[in-house]
Design a protein around this motif. Structure first.
Motif, PDB file in Angstrom:
ATOM      1  N   ARG A  53       0.944  -1.170   0.112  1.00  0.00           N
ATOM      2  CA  ARG A  53      -0.040  -0.120   0.036  1.00  0.00           C
ATOM      3  C   ARG A  53       0.859   1.346   0.069  1.00  0.00           C
ATOM      4  NH1 ARG A  53      -3.173  -3.243   3.727  1.00  0.00           N
ATOM      5  NH2 ARG A  53      -5.143  -4.160   2.593  1.00  0.00           N
ATOM      6  N   ALA A  54       2.086   1.167   0.820  1.00  0.00           N
ATOM      7  CA  ALA A  54       2.822   2.524   0.825  1.00  0.00           C
ATOM      8  C   ALA A  54       3.525   2.698  -0.847  1.00  0.00           C
ATOM      9  CB  ALA A  54       3.974   2.077   1.627  1.00  0.00           C
ATOM     10  N   LEU A  55       3.798   1.401  -1.378  1.00  0.00           N
ATOM     11  CA  LEU A  55       4.229   1.518  -2.630  1.00  0.00           C
ATOM     12  C   LEU A  55       3.238   2.148  -3.752  1.00  0.00           C
ATOM     13  CD1 LEU A  55       6.353   0.693  -4.902  1.00  0.00           C
ATOM     14  CD2 LEU A  55       5.010  -1.601  -5.100  1.00  0.00           C
ATOM     15  N   ALA A  56       2.045   1.826  -3.462  1.00  0.00           N
ATOM     16  CA  ALA A  56       0.920   2.509  -4.258  1.00  0.00           C
ATOM     17  C   ALA A  56       0.975   3.895  -4.101  1.00  0.00           C
ATOM     18  CB  ALA A  56      -0.376   1.653  -4.338  1.00  0.00           C
ATOM     19  N   ALA A  57       0.948   4.410  -2.751  1.00  0.00           N
ATOM     20  CA  ALA A  57       1.002   5.727  -2.609  1.00  0.00           C
ATOM     21  C   ALA A  57       2.045   6.440  -3.184  1.00  0.00           C
ATOM     22  CB  ALA A  57       0.784   5.776  -1.142  1.00  0.00           C
ATOM     23  N   MET A  58       3.241   5.940  -2.883  1.00  0.00           N
ATOM     24  CA  MET A  58       4.540   6.693  -3.365  1.00  0.00           C
ATOM     25  C   MET A  58       4.687   6.768  -4.886  1.00  0.00           C
ATOM     26  SD  MET A  58       7.176   4.908  -0.961  1.00  0.00           S
ATOM     27  CE  MET A  58       8.654   5.602  -1.306  1.00  0.00           C
ATOM     28  N   GLY A  59       3.849   5.760  -5.483  1.00  0.00           N
ATOM     29  CA  GLY A  59       4.069   5.743  -6.933  1.00  0.00           C
ATOM     30  C   GLY A  59       2.947   6.344  -7.760  1.00  0.00           C
ATOM     31  N   LYS A  60       2.244   6.889  -7.472  1.00  0.00           N
ATOM     32  CA  LYS A  60       1.231   7.659  -8.167  1.00  0.00           C
ATOM     33  C   LYS A  60       1.716   8.176  -9.397  1.00  0.00           C
ATOM     34  CE  LYS A  60      -2.235   8.173  -4.337  1.00  0.00           C
ATOM     35  NZ  LYS A  60      -2.912   9.032  -3.445  1.00  0.00           N
ATOM     36  N   GLY A  61       1.198   7.812 -10.399  1.00  0.00           N
ATOM     37  CA  GLY A  61       1.754   8.481 -11.573  1.00  0.00           C
ATOM     38  C   GLY A  61       3.125   7.944 -12.046  1.00  0.00           C
ATOM     39  N   ARG A  62       3.698   6.942 -11.565  1.00  0.00           N
ATOM     40  CA  ARG A  62       5.058   6.534 -11.853  1.00  0.00           C
ATOM     41  C   ARG A  62       4.692   4.957 -11.776  1.00  0.00           C
ATOM     42  NH1 ARG A  62       8.542   8.636  -7.185  1.00  0.00           N
ATOM     43  NH2 ARG A  62      10.219   7.939  -8.374  1.00  0.00           N
ATOM     44  N   ARG A  63       5.654   4.305 -12.596  1.00  0.00           N
ATOM     45  CA  ARG A  63       5.707   2.665 -12.660  1.00  0.00           C
ATOM     46  C   ARG A  63       6.161   2.270 -11.433  1.00  0.00           C
ATOM     47  NH1 ARG A  63       8.401  -0.508 -17.539  1.00  0.00           N
ATOM     48  NH2 ARG A  63      10.232   0.723 -16.490  1.00  0.00           N
ATOM     49  N   THR A  64       5.470   1.346 -10.704  1.00  0.00           N
ATOM     50  CA  THR A  64       5.651   0.753  -9.535  1.00  0.00           C
ATOM     51  C   THR A  64       6.243  -0.717  -9.843  1.00  0.00           C
ATOM     52  OG1 THR A  64       3.635   0.015  -9.293  1.00  0.00           O
ATOM     53  CG2 THR A  64       4.459   2.106  -8.166  1.00  0.00           C
ATOM     54  N   TRP A  65       7.403  -1.427  -8.946  1.00  0.00           N
ATOM     55  CA  TRP A  65       7.785  -2.447  -9.058  1.00  0.00           C
ATOM     56  C   TRP A  65       7.588  -3.051  -7.592  1.00  0.00           C
ATOM     57  CZ3 TRP A  65      10.436  -4.889 -13.343  1.00  0.00           C
ATOM     58  CH2 TRP A  65      10.536  -3.918 -14.600  1.00  0.00           C
ATOM     59  N   ALA A  66       7.252  -4.344  -7.513  1.00  0.00           N
ATOM     60  CA  ALA A  66       7.228  -5.009  -6.425  1.00  0.00           C
ATOM     61  C   ALA A  66       8.221  -6.283  -6.300  1.00  0.00           C
ATOM     62  CB  ALA A  66       5.794  -5.677  -5.675  1.00  0.00           C
ATOM     63  N   VAL A  67       9.338  -6.148  -5.794  1.00  0.00           N
ATOM     64  CA  VAL A  67      10.076  -7.425  -5.888  1.00  0.00           C
ATOM     65  C   VAL A  67       9.974  -7.929  -4.361  1.00  0.00           C
ATOM     66  CG1 VAL A  67      12.653  -8.094  -6.260  1.00  0.00           C
ATOM     67  CG2 VAL A  67      11.723  -5.751  -7.154  1.00  0.00           C
ATOM     68  N   LEU A  68       9.233  -9.127  -4.472  1.00  0.00           N
ATOM     69  CA  LEU A  68       8.888  -9.956  -3.255  1.00  0.00           C
ATOM     70  C   LEU A  68       9.405 -11.350  -3.282  1.00  0.00           C
ATOM     71  CD1 LEU A  68       4.853  -8.656  -3.334  1.00  0.00           C
ATOM     72  CD2 LEU A  68       7.169  -7.691  -2.402  1.00  0.00           C
ATOM     73  N   GLY A  69       9.719 -12.023  -2.036  1.00  0.00           N
ATOM     74  CA  GLY A  69      10.124 -13.038  -1.905  1.00  0.00           C
ATOM     75  C   GLY A  69       9.292 -13.765  -0.494  1.00  0.00           C
ATOM     76  N   LYS A  70       9.906 -15.111  -0.286  1.00  0.00           N
ATOM     77  CA  LYS A  70       9.162 -15.770   0.694  1.00  0.00           C
ATOM     78  C   LYS A  70       8.864 -14.983   1.997  1.00  0.00           C
ATOM     79  CE  LYS A  70      10.098 -19.935   3.284  1.00  0.00           C
ATOM     80  NZ  LYS A  70      11.208 -21.086   3.445  1.00  0.00           N
ATOM     81  N   MET A  71       7.557 -15.414   2.572  1.00  0.00           N
ATOM     82  CA  MET A  71       7.274 -14.998   3.747  1.00  0.00           C
ATOM     83  C   MET A  71       7.418 -16.256   4.798  1.00  0.00           C
ATOM     84  SD  MET A  71       4.012 -12.430   3.294  1.00  0.00           S
ATOM     85  CE  MET A  71       3.172 -13.570   2.420  1.00  0.00           C
ATOM     86  N   ALA A  72       8.451 -16.378   5.588  1.00  0.00           N
ATOM     87  CA  ALA A  72       8.666 -17.571   6.441  1.00  0.00           C
ATOM     88  C   ALA A  72       7.603 -17.844   7.593  1.00  0.00           C
ATOM     89  CB  ALA A  72      10.129 -17.537   6.823  1.00  0.00           C
ATOM     90  N   GLU A  73       7.746 -19.032   8.090  1.00  0.00           N
ATOM     91  CA  GLU A  73       7.026 -19.550   9.375  1.00  0.00           C
ATOM     92  C   GLU A  73       5.552 -19.448   9.341  1.00  0.00           C
ATOM     93  OE1 GLU A  73       9.378 -17.429  12.096  1.00  0.00           O
ATOM     94  OE2 GLU A  73      11.182 -18.589  12.024  1.00  0.00           O
ATOM     95  N   LEU A  74       5.069 -19.623   8.151  1.00  0.00           N
ATOM     96  CA  LEU A  74       3.344 -19.237   8.147  1.00  0.00           C
ATOM     97  C   LEU A  74       2.767 -20.676   8.137  1.00  0.00           C
ATOM     98  CD1 LEU A  74       2.962 -16.666   5.131  1.00  0.00           C
ATOM     99  CD2 LEU A  74       2.999 -16.580   7.699  1.00  0.00           C
ATOM    100  N   GLY A  75       3.426 -21.900   8.116  1.00  0.00           N
ATOM    101  CA  GLY A  75       2.709 -23.173   8.282  1.00  0.00           C
ATOM    102  C   GLY A  75       2.043 -23.255   7.354  1.00  0.00           C
ATOM    103  N   ASP A  76       0.824 -23.977   7.620  1.00  0.00           N
ATOM    104  CA  ASP A  76      -0.333 -24.347   6.840  1.00  0.00           C
ATOM    105  C   ASP A  76      -1.185 -23.246   5.970  1.00  0.00           C
ATOM    106  OD1 ASP A  76       0.089 -26.906   7.558  1.00  0.00           O
ATOM    107  OD2 ASP A  76      -1.612 -26.870   8.876  1.00  0.00           O
ATOM    108  N   GLU A  77      -0.748 -22.024   6.592  1.00  0.00           N
ATOM    109  CA  GLU A  77      -1.288 -20.687   6.066  1.00  0.00           C
ATOM    110  C   GLU A  77      -0.403 -20.137   4.739  1.00  0.00           C
ATOM    111  OE1 GLU A  77      -4.170 -19.373   6.797  1.00  0.00           O
ATOM    112  OE2 GLU A  77      -4.342 -21.096   8.500  1.00  0.00           O
ATOM    113  N   ALA A  78       0.641 -20.820   4.515  1.00  0.00           N
ATOM    114  CA  ALA A  78       1.809 -20.245   3.336  1.00  0.00           C
ATOM    115  C   ALA A  78       1.132 -20.072   2.076  1.00  0.00           C
ATOM    116  CB  ALA A  78       2.939 -21.292   3.375  1.00  0.00           C
ATOM    117  N   LEU A  79       0.484 -21.108   1.663  1.00  0.00           N
ATOM    118  CA  LEU A  79       0.098 -21.042   0.296  1.00  0.00           C
ATOM    119  C   LEU A  79      -0.897 -19.894   0.099  1.00  0.00           C
ATOM    120  CD1 LEU A  79      -0.292 -21.627  -2.717  1.00  0.00           C
ATOM    121  CD2 LEU A  79      -1.820 -23.752  -1.745  1.00  0.00           C
ATOM    122  N   ALA A  80      -1.980 -19.892   0.881  1.00  0.00           N
ATOM    123  CA  ALA A  80      -2.942 -18.932   0.928  1.00  0.00           C
ATOM    124  C   ALA A  80      -2.423 -17.587   1.177  1.00  0.00           C
ATOM    125  CB  ALA A  80      -4.019 -19.144   1.908  1.00  0.00           C
ATOM    126  N   GLU A  81      -1.561 -17.196   2.110  1.00  0.00           N
ATOM    127  CA  GLU A  81      -0.911 -15.873   2.219  1.00  0.00           C
ATOM    128  C   GLU A  81      -0.175 -15.380   1.237  1.00  0.00           C
ATOM    129  OE1 GLU A  81      -1.934 -14.098   4.621  1.00  0.00           O
ATOM    130  OE2 GLU A  81      -2.573 -15.370   6.147  1.00  0.00           O
TER     131      GLU A  81
END
Length: 471
Positions: A350-378
């Motif tokens: 959400r911060a990226l979206a706010a900062m990037g108004k009128g500009r191209r935005t890139w989200a370079v994202l990786g694994k969120m660890a220790e989510l157990g059975d919720e990992a796929l859904a999250e």
């Protein structure tokens, strides 16, 4: 640390002195566990780790000026020998905290602990000398080391408390008993280890259970916007203060908005008055952090105007947390790669979206660890959110979890070039170097174990010095 003789330290920790000619000699410097930090008057704590044994560095640290070593065996130089170094370190911290005249503030939560701790410290420093946890050293070793860095001049001691299971915070609060206890939120961080939010709430609430009663000065500061945290009011005898955007909060925000650069602005209301705040930090999620800090400061005697000025001038003290760098070519790199969980990931997007108004935005994202059975859904949900926020391009970095991020984006409607899955950090850097244009905004975020800070660092260095590789 406050000055203590080696004889007193040995008594406090239940240890035996070895090779100490004069037990009345005092430790006047810091307590350190890293031999590179050893200096005149310090006490060196020798932990035996997987990669190195602190006892092997005993002679060099004494040569550097250390008064003695706290360890589990004689080392041929002045030493206090104990059965368990961690237990001894905790006992020493407990002893020093009792000797101090400082007000101890402890905080915990699933997300935002370090950022909020940094805000609290910067606000309270305007009132009196304040010592606080460096970075996120919030465990059984980092917390007592922080407490031991306090001196006779310290008036506020701000300690971040982490937990990976039931009983952890009770243990930490026993080492450094707080007067003020703050619980920020109950989220998904470490949910795979805890087993569910109810268990996380049980663990985080141990902090307010450890507080003294209201009659004895105890203050519990709770997030009115989080039902799990709000319910903790019944688990404490301390005075309860609520913060949040809820109308029932004692310390609350009104007229919340983001500036054109993505920095939050709001009207701060406290029981003693109201004042306007415009923060230097990025992202609306910092409003809740700021309100938590304001509630602490208000209860410790600061006015609304004093708090508002301090919050408006506070910066980021800990690395890789919404760390914004503007490159000479106009590319903005947002390094938020220190850690990630579903709540912080959504806030960063959400911060990226706010900062990037009128500009191209890139989200370079990786694994969120220790989510157990919720990992796929999250991970799927985060990928979907990136599309809903109209992020220009999602770059999912890594293995299975990264594939789930891209799958979520694909299922939300990102069928073309709006998302891509790359194998590792170097592949992400190569892609970004070839496709970034002046004016683009790039967010980099993942769990600490992924190491995506190398991507952000490479992009910053590329803008300043030319082509470099991710480390």
């Amino acid at each position: 640390m406050i000055a203590l003789s080696l004889a007193e330290i040995a008594e406090v920790v239940g240890g035996q002195t070895h090779d100490i000619p004069d037990p009345s000699v005092q430790v006047t410097g810091p307590v350190v566990r890293d031999s590179r930090e050893a200096g005149p008057g310090c006490l060196f704590v020798a932990f035996a780790g997987e990669r190195a044994d602190g006892h092997d560095f005993a002679a060099p640290v004494v040569e550097a000026g250390a008064v003695a070593v706290l360890g589990t065996r004689p080392v041929g130089v002045p030493a206090i020998v104990v059965d368990d170094v961690q237990t001894a370190l905790g006992a020493l911290a407990r002893h020093v905290v009792r000797r101090l005249g400082a007000t101890l503030v402890a905080l915990t939560g699933s997300a935002g602990k370090t950022s909020t701790k940094d805000l609290i410290a910067q606000v309270l420093q305007r009132k009196a000398p304040t010592v606080f946890t460096p970075g996120s050293l919030n465990n059984e070793i980092g917390l007592p080391l922080t407490a031991l860095s306090a001196t006779e001049e310290t008036r506020f001691l701000v300690l971040e408390m982490g937990a990976r299971g039931i009983g952890h915070i009770s243990y930490l609060a026993g080492l450094t008993p707080p007067k003020v206890g703050l619980v920020l939120n109950v989220g998904s961080a470490h949910i795979g280890e805890f087993g569910g939010r109810e268990q996380i709430a049980q663990a985080k609430g141990e902090l307010v259970e450890a507080l003294p009663s209201e009659a004895d000065g105890g203050i519990a500061i709770l997030n009115a916007d989080d039902p799990y945290v709000r319910a903790m009011a019944t688990r404490t005898k301390a005075k309860v203060i609520f913060f949040g955007e809820s109308g029932e909060a004692d310390v609350r925000a009104e007229n919340v908005r983001l500036t054109d650069t993505g920095q939050p602005s709001f009207r701060l209301h406290t029981p003693s008055g109201a004042s306007d705040v415009t923060m230097r930090l990025y992202g609306e999620h910092h409003v809740s952090n700021a309100l938590a800090a304001a509630a602490v400061a208000h209860e410790l005697g600061m006015s609304a105007d004093e708090i508002a000025v301090a919050l408006s001038e506070a910066g980021s003290l800990s690395r890789w947390r919404m760390e914004v760098t503007e490159r000479p070519d106009g590319v903005t790199v947002v390094n938020d790669a220190y850690n990630a969980n579903p709540e912080s990931m959504r806030a960063a997007l959400r911060a990226l979206a706010a900062m990037g108004k009128g500009r191209r935005t890139w989200a370079v994202l990786g694994k969120m660890a220790e989510l157990g059975d919720e990992a796929l859904a999250e991970h799927d949900a985060v990928g979907r959110l990136a599309v809903r926020l109209n992020v220009s391009k999602l770059v999912a970095v890594g293995g299975r979890e990264a594939a789930w991020l891209q799958l979520g984006a694909y299922n939300e409607g990102s069928w073309g070039e709006e998302s891509v899955h790359v194998s590792d950090a170097q592949a992400a850097v190569d892609l970004l170097r070839s496709e970034l244009r002046p004016g683009d905004v790039v967010l980099v975020k993942a769990s600490r174990s992924v190491g995506l800070e190398s991507v952000a660092q490479a992009l910053v260095e590329t803008g300043a010095e030319g082509e470099v590789s991710a480390r």
